[in-house]
Motif scaffolding. Structure first.
Motif, PDB file in Angstrom:
ATOM      1  N   GLY A   1     -25.524  63.389   1.265  1.00  0.00           N
ATOM      2  CA  GLY A   1     -26.388  62.513   1.605  1.00  0.00           C
ATOM      3  C   GLY A   1     -27.639  62.522   0.937  1.00  0.00           C
ATOM      4  N   LEU A   2     -28.480  61.593   1.738  1.00  0.00           N
ATOM      5  CA  LEU A   2     -29.909  61.430   1.073  1.00  0.00           C
ATOM      6  C   LEU A   2     -30.847  62.725   0.577  1.00  0.00           C
ATOM      7  N   LEU A   3     -30.452  63.783   1.544  1.00  0.00           N
ATOM      8  CA  LEU A   3     -31.396  65.085   1.021  1.00  0.00           C
ATOM      9  C   LEU A   3     -30.816  65.603  -0.249  1.00  0.00           C
ATOM     10  N   ALA A   4     -29.424  65.539  -0.273  1.00  0.00           N
ATOM     11  CA  ALA A   4     -28.906  66.129  -1.342  1.00  0.00           C
ATOM     12  C   ALA A   4     -29.274  65.094  -2.683  1.00  0.00           C
ATOM     13  N   ASP A   5     -29.184  63.979  -2.422  1.00  0.00           N
ATOM     14  CA  ASP A   5     -29.741  63.172  -3.635  1.00  0.00           C
ATOM     15  C   ASP A   5     -31.187  63.425  -4.059  1.00  0.00           C
ATOM     16  N   ALA A   6     -31.937  63.594  -3.181  1.00  0.00           N
ATOM     17  CA  ALA A   6     -33.257  63.960  -3.370  1.00  0.00           C
ATOM     18  C   ALA A   6     -33.431  65.354  -4.204  1.00  0.00           C
ATOM     19  N   VAL A   7     -32.755  66.295  -3.851  1.00  0.00           N
ATOM     20  CA  VAL A   7     -32.731  67.516  -4.680  1.00  0.00           C
ATOM     21  C   VAL A   7     -32.197  67.327  -5.930  1.00  0.00           C
ATOM     22  N   ASN A   8     -31.203  66.798  -5.952  1.00  0.00           N
ATOM     23  CA  ASN A   8     -30.596  66.738  -7.282  1.00  0.00           C
ATOM     24  C   ASN A   8     -31.477  65.767  -8.443  1.00  0.00           C
ATOM     25  N   THR A   9     -32.138  64.806  -7.777  1.00  0.00           N
ATOM     26  CA  THR A   9     -33.098  64.017  -8.655  1.00  0.00           C
ATOM     27  C   THR A   9     -34.380  64.790  -8.897  1.00  0.00           C
ATOM     28  N   LEU A  10     -34.758  65.647  -7.987  1.00  0.00           N
ATOM     29  CA  LEU A  10     -35.834  66.669  -8.335  1.00  0.00           C
ATOM     30  C   LEU A  10     -35.419  67.600  -9.508  1.00  0.00           C
ATOM     31  N   ILE A  11     -34.329  68.007  -9.570  1.00  0.00           N
ATOM     32  CA  ILE A  11     -33.680  69.080 -10.821  1.00  0.00           C
ATOM     33  C   ILE A  11     -33.587  68.297 -11.694  1.00  0.00           C
ATOM     34  N   LYS A  12     -33.234  67.134 -11.835  1.00  0.00           N
ATOM     35  CA  LYS A  12     -32.962  66.332 -12.887  1.00  0.00           C
ATOM     36  C   LYS A  12     -34.362  65.832 -13.736  1.00  0.00           C
ATOM     37  N   VAL A  13     -35.288  65.674 -12.733  1.00  0.00           N
ATOM     38  CA  VAL A  13     -36.526  65.117 -13.375  1.00  0.00           C
ATOM     39  C   VAL A  13     -37.186  66.297 -14.110  1.00  0.00           C
ATOM     40  N   GLU A  14     -37.230  67.575 -13.224  1.00  0.00           N
ATOM     41  CA  GLU A  14     -37.854  68.925 -13.958  1.00  0.00           C
ATOM     42  C   GLU A  14     -36.834  69.295 -14.773  1.00  0.00           C
ATOM     43  N   ASP A  15     -36.548  68.725 -16.025  1.00  0.00           N
ATOM     44  CA  ASP A  15     -35.402  68.973 -16.861  1.00  0.00           C
ATOM     45  C   ASP A  15     -34.884  70.207 -17.058  1.00  0.00           C
ATOM     46  N   ARG A  16     -36.322  71.248 -17.538  1.00  0.00           N
ATOM     47  CA  ARG A  16     -35.940  72.371 -17.911  1.00  0.00           C
ATOM     48  C   ARG A  16     -35.383  73.528 -16.755  1.00  0.00           C
ATOM     49  N   ARG A  17     -35.383  72.860 -15.407  1.00  0.00           N
ATOM     50  CA  ARG A  17     -34.855  74.024 -14.475  1.00  0.00           C
ATOM     51  C   ARG A  17     -33.279  73.556 -14.345  1.00  0.00           C
ATOM     52  N   ARG A  18     -32.742  72.747 -15.156  1.00  0.00           N
ATOM     53  CA  ARG A  18     -31.370  72.566 -15.208  1.00  0.00           C
ATOM     54  C   ARG A  18     -30.360  73.689 -15.721  1.00  0.00           C
ATOM     55  N   ASP A  19     -30.941  74.316 -16.654  1.00  0.00           N
ATOM     56  CA  ASP A  19     -30.008  75.523 -17.380  1.00  0.00           C
ATOM     57  C   ASP A  19     -30.128  76.578 -16.599  1.00  0.00           C
ATOM     58  N   ARG A  20     -30.403  76.700 -15.140  1.00  0.00           N
ATOM     59  CA  ARG A  20     -30.180  78.042 -14.432  1.00  0.00           C
ATOM     60  C   ARG A  20     -30.133  77.588 -13.040  1.00  0.00           C
ATOM     61  N   ALA A  21     -29.614  78.479 -12.260  1.00  0.00           N
ATOM     62  CA  ALA A  21     -29.445  78.527 -10.801  1.00  0.00           C
ATOM     63  C   ALA A  21     -30.494  77.868 -10.035  1.00  0.00           C
ATOM     64  N   ASN A  22     -30.437  76.982  -9.053  1.00  0.00           N
ATOM     65  CA  ASN A  22     -31.805  76.730  -8.089  1.00  0.00           C
ATOM     66  C   ASN A  22     -31.203  76.789  -6.763  1.00  0.00           C
ATOM     67  N   THR A  23     -32.287  77.471  -5.915  1.00  0.00           N
ATOM     68  CA  THR A  23     -31.834  77.673  -4.545  1.00  0.00           C
ATOM     69  C   THR A  23     -32.820  76.983  -3.740  1.00  0.00           C
ATOM     70  N   PHE A  24     -32.315  76.194  -2.788  1.00  0.00           N
ATOM     71  CA  PHE A  24     -33.171  75.227  -2.038  1.00  0.00           C
ATOM     72  C   PHE A  24     -32.941  75.628  -0.556  1.00  0.00           C
ATOM     73  N   CYS A  25     -34.022  75.440   0.323  1.00  0.00           N
ATOM     74  CA  CYS A  25     -33.846  75.718   1.668  1.00  0.00           C
ATOM     75  C   CYS A  25     -34.476  74.332   2.250  1.00  0.00           C
ATOM     76  N   ALA A  26     -33.964  73.981   3.236  1.00  0.00           N
ATOM     77  CA  ALA A  26     -34.592  72.627   4.198  1.00  0.00           C
ATOM     78  C   ALA A  26     -34.628  72.878   5.543  1.00  0.00           C
ATOM     79  N   VAL A  27     -35.622  72.524   6.232  1.00  0.00           N
ATOM     80  CA  VAL A  27     -35.801  72.836   7.537  1.00  0.00           C
ATOM     81  C   VAL A  27     -36.728  71.432   8.119  1.00  0.00           C
ATOM     82  N   GLY A  28     -35.868  71.069   9.412  1.00  0.00           N
ATOM     83  CA  GLY A  28     -36.807  69.979  10.021  1.00  0.00           C
ATOM     84  C   GLY A  28     -37.701  70.516  11.103  1.00  0.00           C
TER      85      GLY A  28
END
Lengths: 280, 327
Positions: free
Chosen positions: B205-232
């Protein structure tokens, strides 16, 4: 190329004005020739450069300049960059930063005669945050406000909320229903005090977006209240006797006629008929 | 004749103005030109009303506001561009407040009455030069004005309010207390805007798109694991949507979802707030830079590092956490 940047990433221009007792955060983007962060050194003990965050893996470091409590007005301090590995070697590719020091702006003690005028001018006038703000117009409006009270004293304070015992501008400002928040001076209305406090804070906060403008604005109020601004204000010619804060309102009484609008106020003269029948 | 003169003197002739003029000569409205529309302005003023209501501790009740603007003849001699005069009628406060634009200020203890450090709010209704409260700042007859710089007659005050009802824009702010949310929820429970879309989850969904876009834009973070938490976070019962926070654990960043619908998948790249989870408050300029141009809600508590730590705890407890592998 090494760049000095504001926290908002805009280039940091030299000279930079800082106020006694203040701190100013900024960034340096780029590493020195030894691939390490450059070290900033001040040529005066009055300003210290303190590193907040510097990781050689990140080409950006965050620092702050800390200014001493007592400074000489207009004193200029140079901040230059040196190699981390050799503290005597200047890094010429880093621009030098000149810091001009100014004392904190303070409002006069409320016991003084000028204090109520300064507070009133700050509470009543447009400020650099107001859309369409013009420093020249506001400075002129401040002078016209002072003239309004002088004219009222000359014409007869009893027509403007005063009585036979009213002989000073201060008494006229404090007269019932004349200037919002000033009837109980030296206590100022909560809303007016809040606005004045914020204006003064901004005039002493170099990181504020409109720091210089706010500083000039407060200084203008001080200068006008102290009579330091010379030359004939435009309003002298028209004998102003009142104003309405803001631009949309009814006249401040049937004897008033609107003359002009500027600086965010409507200014009024007395009608000729009223003047003829009431001049003392 | 006077009618004709007024008609000729009107600076801007429009339909509401003509209506006003006719009504005015029947003795009901101001002989000034009402300007509008107010849609964008109302949104701005609403965001300024909340800090004011909090400051005067009237946020625990429903409050009604109305906005009305008048074209002004600047009378010549002024160099500034003409700016319409806007008044905001706050019904419960019995106040007419002159609106002079956004004033961004640092939020403080004095203003918020809350345990916060600094933040930035729109104080456009708090730091004003002119505020007329019915009774305290009005008089019965024009003879009582006596040259006052702020008093108005009750008749004038009422006329502005009547104008507002007839030609202005009204809005209501329900009781609120941003300091005490009614609940924290996983993002999948949150409707997005009008309920036709959902945030989805960190996996889709939209949230997954946004997180993936963020990792893509911040290119240097792509070559390692990234952990996200989301809360409304929900501040009022029955609301579908309030705010969505995302924690990027490896980067120690706390981000506020940009709820401008135009951001779409870039909602985290252009996060409304992007705060470090360090134990010191950010400088004012950092706060200013972090608040996007598209969202003027000040959100003062976000400047408090303790608050930020609590939000992370809530995220881990009530939200959704997903680890993204290296790409």
């Amino acid at each position: 190329m090494i760049q000095l940047l504001r926290m908002t990433n805009e280039p940091l221009q030299s000279p930079l004005t800082l106020v006694a007792g203040s701190e100013f955060r900024f960034k340096i983007s780029g590493l020195g020739p030894d691939r390490r962060h450059v070290r900033l050194v001040s040529d005066s003990l009055d300003v210290q450069a303190v590193v907040l965050k510097a990781d050689d893996g990140n080409s950006e470091q965050t620092l702050k300049l800390v200014v001493g409590q007592r400074v000489s007005p207009g004193q200029t301090v140079g901040i230059n960059a040196y190699r981390a590995s050799n503290s005597s070697e200047r890094v010429e590719t880093t621009p030098s930063l000149a810091v001009v020091l100014q004392p904190r702006l303070e409002l006069p003690n409320k016991i003084s005669d000028e204090a109520i005028v300064v507070y009133m001018l700050l509470a009543e006038n447009n400020n650099p945050d107001t859309p369409g703000y013009s420093r020249r117009e506001v400075q002129e409006a401040m002078r016209c406000m002072v003239s309004v009270f002088e004219n009222r004293l000359g014409f007869g304070p009893s027509h403007f909320g005063g009585d036979v015992s009213t002989t000073t501008v201060k008494q006229l400002i404090m007269a019932k229903g004349q200037v919002q928040g000033f009837e109980r001076w030296p206590t100022v209305g909560v809303g007016q005090q809040r606005l004045i406090d914020e204006l003064l804070r901004r005039a002493n906060d170099p990181s504020d977006r409109r720091f210089i403008e706010h500083r000039q604005h407060v200084q203008d109020a001080l200068d006008v209240a102290r009579g330091y601004v010379t030359g004939m204000p435009a309003c002298r010619r028209t004998d102003l006797y009142g104003w309405m804060t803001g631009t949309s309102s009814e006249n401040p009484g049937r004897s008033f006629e609107q003359v002009t609008v500027f600086g965010g106020q409507k200014f009024y003269a007395l009608s000729e008929a009223f003047q003829r029948s009431n001049r003392r | 004749m006077r009618f004709l003169e007024t008609l000729l003197n009107m600076r801007k002739l429009n339909i509401p103005g003509l209506v006003m003029l006719v009504i005015g000569h029947c003795g009901f409205a101001l002989a000034q030109d009402v300007v509008g529309p107010y849609a964008e302005l109302v949104q701005t003023i609403e965001s300024a009303a909340r800090p004011m209501l909090t400051a005067v501790q009237r946020n625990h009740q429903r409050n009604h506001f109305c906005v009305i603007g008048y074209a002004e003849d600047t009378g010549g001699g002024g160099e500034a561009a003409p700016f319409p005069s806007y008044f905001v009628h706050w019904r419960e406060g019995r106040q007419l407040i002159q609106w002079e634009g956004v004033r961004e200020i640092e939020w403080s203890h004095e203003v918020s009455q809350a345990d916060v450090l600094t933040g930035v709010v729109d104080a456009g209704l708090l730091l004003v030069r002119r505020r007329n409260q019915l009774g305290a700042d009005t008089v019965e007859t024009s003879d009582e004005l006596a040259g006052s710089t702020y008093l108005v007659t009750r008749t004038w005050w009422n006329r502005v309010v009547e104008d507002c009802v007839a030609h202005g824009s009204s809005f209501v702010i329900d009781a609120f207390d941003e300091g005490d949310p009614v609940g924290y929820f996983p993002p999948s429970e949150f409707h997005y805007f009008d309920g036709t879309a959902r945030y989805g989850s960190l996996s889709e969904g939209l949230l997954a798109d946004a997180v993936n876009t963020l990792i893509k834009v911040e290119d240097r973070r792509r070559d390692r694991a990234n952990t996200f938490c989301a809360v409304g976070v929900r501040y009022r019962e029955g609301e579908h949507f309030d705010r969505l926070w995302v924690v990027w654990q490896e980067e120690q960043r706390l981000m506020l979802w940009n709820d401008d619908y135009a951001q779409g998948g870039a909602a985290l790249v252009r996060a409304t707030l992007d705060l470090p989870l360090e134990q010191s408050p950010p400088a004012r300029e950092e706060m200013m830079a972090a608040i996007s141009e598209n969202n003027r809600f000040g959100l003062p508590r976000h400047a408090d590092p303790v608050w930020r730590g609590v939000m992370v705890e809530h995220c881990l407890k009530y939200g959704e956490t997903v680890r993204f592998g290296a790409r």
